[in-house]
Every structure is written in structure tokens, then in C-alpha cells.
Write an enzyme that holds these catalytic residues in place. Structure first.
Site, short mmCIF file in Angstrom:
data_model
loop_
_atom_site.label_atom_id
_atom_site.label_comp_id
_atom_site.label_asym_id
_atom_site.label_seq_id
_atom_site.Cartn_x
_atom_site.Cartn_y
_atom_site.Cartn_z
N ASN A 169 -3.65 -2.16 0.91
CA ASN A 169 -4.70 -1.76 1.85
C ASN A 169 -6.04 -1.59 1.15
O ASN A 169 -7.09 -1.89 1.73
CB ASN A 169 -4.31 -0.46 2.55
N ASP A 216 -9.04 -7.27 6.23
CA ASP A 216 -7.85 -8.02 6.61
C ASP A 216 -8.23 -9.30 7.36
O ASP A 216 -7.70 -10.39 7.08
CB ASP A 216 -6.95 -7.13 7.48
N GLU A 234 -7.79 -4.93 0.68
CA GLU A 234 -8.43 -5.34 1.94
C GLU A 234 -9.70 -4.54 2.20
O GLU A 234 -10.70 -5.09 2.66
CB GLU A 234 -7.45 -5.18 3.10
#
EC number: 3.1.26.3
Length: 226
Positions: free
Chosen positions: A114, A45, A117
Site C-alpha cells: 500500500n 493504484d 501505491e
């Protein structure tokens, strides 16, 4: 993960891992193993935010901080990452626990975002910041070419409505065609009809709003707006 599957996903990503265990961990949800991808997600991230911020800074030397922040938010938000995951068919490679698997976790937007990332984090650890930066910019090449300050930060439904109004055309209509799954994990299918076009546009999403946005985005592409 067997050798054939690992090779296939690495070919899709455009990167071959030296340490294959990092690839496996990046694709492992916490429901499947204690050695899951959340720490990699945290790292990825931050790396993604930096790479996109730097790209915007270099590409747009005359815009202010506010516009750059809005453009970065558009490029790194969950639904954009989920779109990349869909393009890579990442859902096919996720390692999920039985509960998540049965509830459709392989297509859940948050899990897919997610995972992208986490892959960024794992590629950085397997290589270096220069390699992962080049790869991210390759993944984002078309999005970086299209984005610009101003109205591109508006969502697809708003952009479609404003475009049709500017042409003095009727506003689009949205209809629910199907709702699949249990209440806590539904997949919506929406048809968007635009009077000037002879076809309807099908959108899918984990909520009615997301499905409508998906359908509107496809209409914008057909109209040549995007």
C-alpha cells in the site's frame, strides 16, 4: 521526518519532492495519524494500473486482452509491490502507530504494498503523469523485461516443480525452520532443498505459503530459470 532521512528515501526512490509533506503523508499509516496515506494509495493504484497496462500494450502488440490482463495482474499484485518495497527498504521509513510498530507492521506485506501505491500517488500530485510514468517504468524495468505471456503467470513453486519435472529431477522439499511472532502476525522462515543443488534456499513470508514461494523463487534464480 528529518532532512537526512527524507533525502535518503528520495535518493532511493529516484525522485525529489517539491512538496515534502506529500512524501511524509505517503509514508504515514493510518495507525500513526489522521493525515495518513490511504487516499494517496487509492490514487496510486489507478495510476500504476494505467502505466503498466500501457507498457504491456506497447511492448506486446500481438497478444490478446486476456494475456495482457494476466500479466498486469502479476505486475501490480500485492506481493510484487511488497518486493519493490523490500528493495527500497521502505519498512525503515514508515510512520506507524505504536500498536502496528510492536506487531511488526513495518514488514507486513500489505502495508508495504500500500505504501508503494501511496508513493506513486504522491509523486503524481507533486509532479505530473509523465514524470510518475517514467519513474514507475524505471522501478519495473527488469520485471517488464522478464515477463511474457503464458507460464510466467504461474507462481514460483509451480514453475520450480514443472522445471524439475521437465529435467526428470526430484521434486523440491520444503521445511519450516522458524516461526516468529504472535499468531495473528507471524513471520515464517522456510528452507527449500533441491537435490541437484548443494545449497538450500531460505524464504521468508507472513504465511507458510508465501515463505515457500519466496524460497522457490530464489531456487529458480540459482538454476538460471529466472
Amino acid at each position: 521526518m528529518n532532512h537526512i532521512v527524507a533525502n535518503k528515501i528520495q535518493q532511493i526512490l529516484g525522485y525529489t519532492f517539491t512538496h515534502q509533506e506529500l512524501l511524509k503523508q505517503a509514508l504515514t499509516h493510518r495507525s500513526a495519524s489522521s493525515k495518513h496515506n490511504e487516499r494517496l494509495e487509492f490514487l496510486g493504484d489507478s495510476i500504476l494500473s494505467f502505466v503498466i497496462a500501457n507498457a504491456l500494450y506497447q511492448h506486446f502488440p500481438y497478444i490478446d486482452e486476456g494475456d495482457m490482463s494476466r500479466m498486469r495482474a502479476t505486475l501490480v499484485r500485492g506481493n510484487t509491490l511488497a518486493e519493490i518495497a523490500y528493495e527500497f527498504d521502505l519498512g525503515e521509513y514508515l510512520q506507524l502507530g505504536q500498536g502496528e510498530l510492536k506487531s511488526g507492521g513495518f514488514r507486513r506485506e500489505s502495508i508495504l504494498a500500500n505504501t508503494v501505491e501511496a508513493l506513486i500517488g504522491s509523486i503524481y500530485l507533486d509532479s505530473n503523469i509523465k514524470t510518475v510514468e517514467e519513474l514507475i517504468l524505471k522501478w519495473y524495468e527488469k520485471r517488464l523485461e522478464k515477463i511474457s505471456p503464458g507460464d510466467t503467470q504461474k507462481d514460483p513453486k509451480t514453475r520450480l516443480q514443472e522445471y524439475l519435472q521437465s529435467k526428470h529431477l526430484s521434486l523440491p522439499s520444503y521445511f519450516i525452520v522458524e516461526v516468529y511472532g504472535e499468531a495473528h502476525n507471524q513471520l515464517f522462515t522456510i528452507h527449500c532443498e533441491v537435490s541437484t543443488l548443494s545449497t538450500s534456499f531460505i524464504g521468508k513470508g507472513t504465511s507458510r505459503r508465501k515463505a515457500e514461494q519466496d524460497a522457490a523463487r530464489k531456487a529458480l534464480i540459482k538454476l538460471g530459470v529466472e
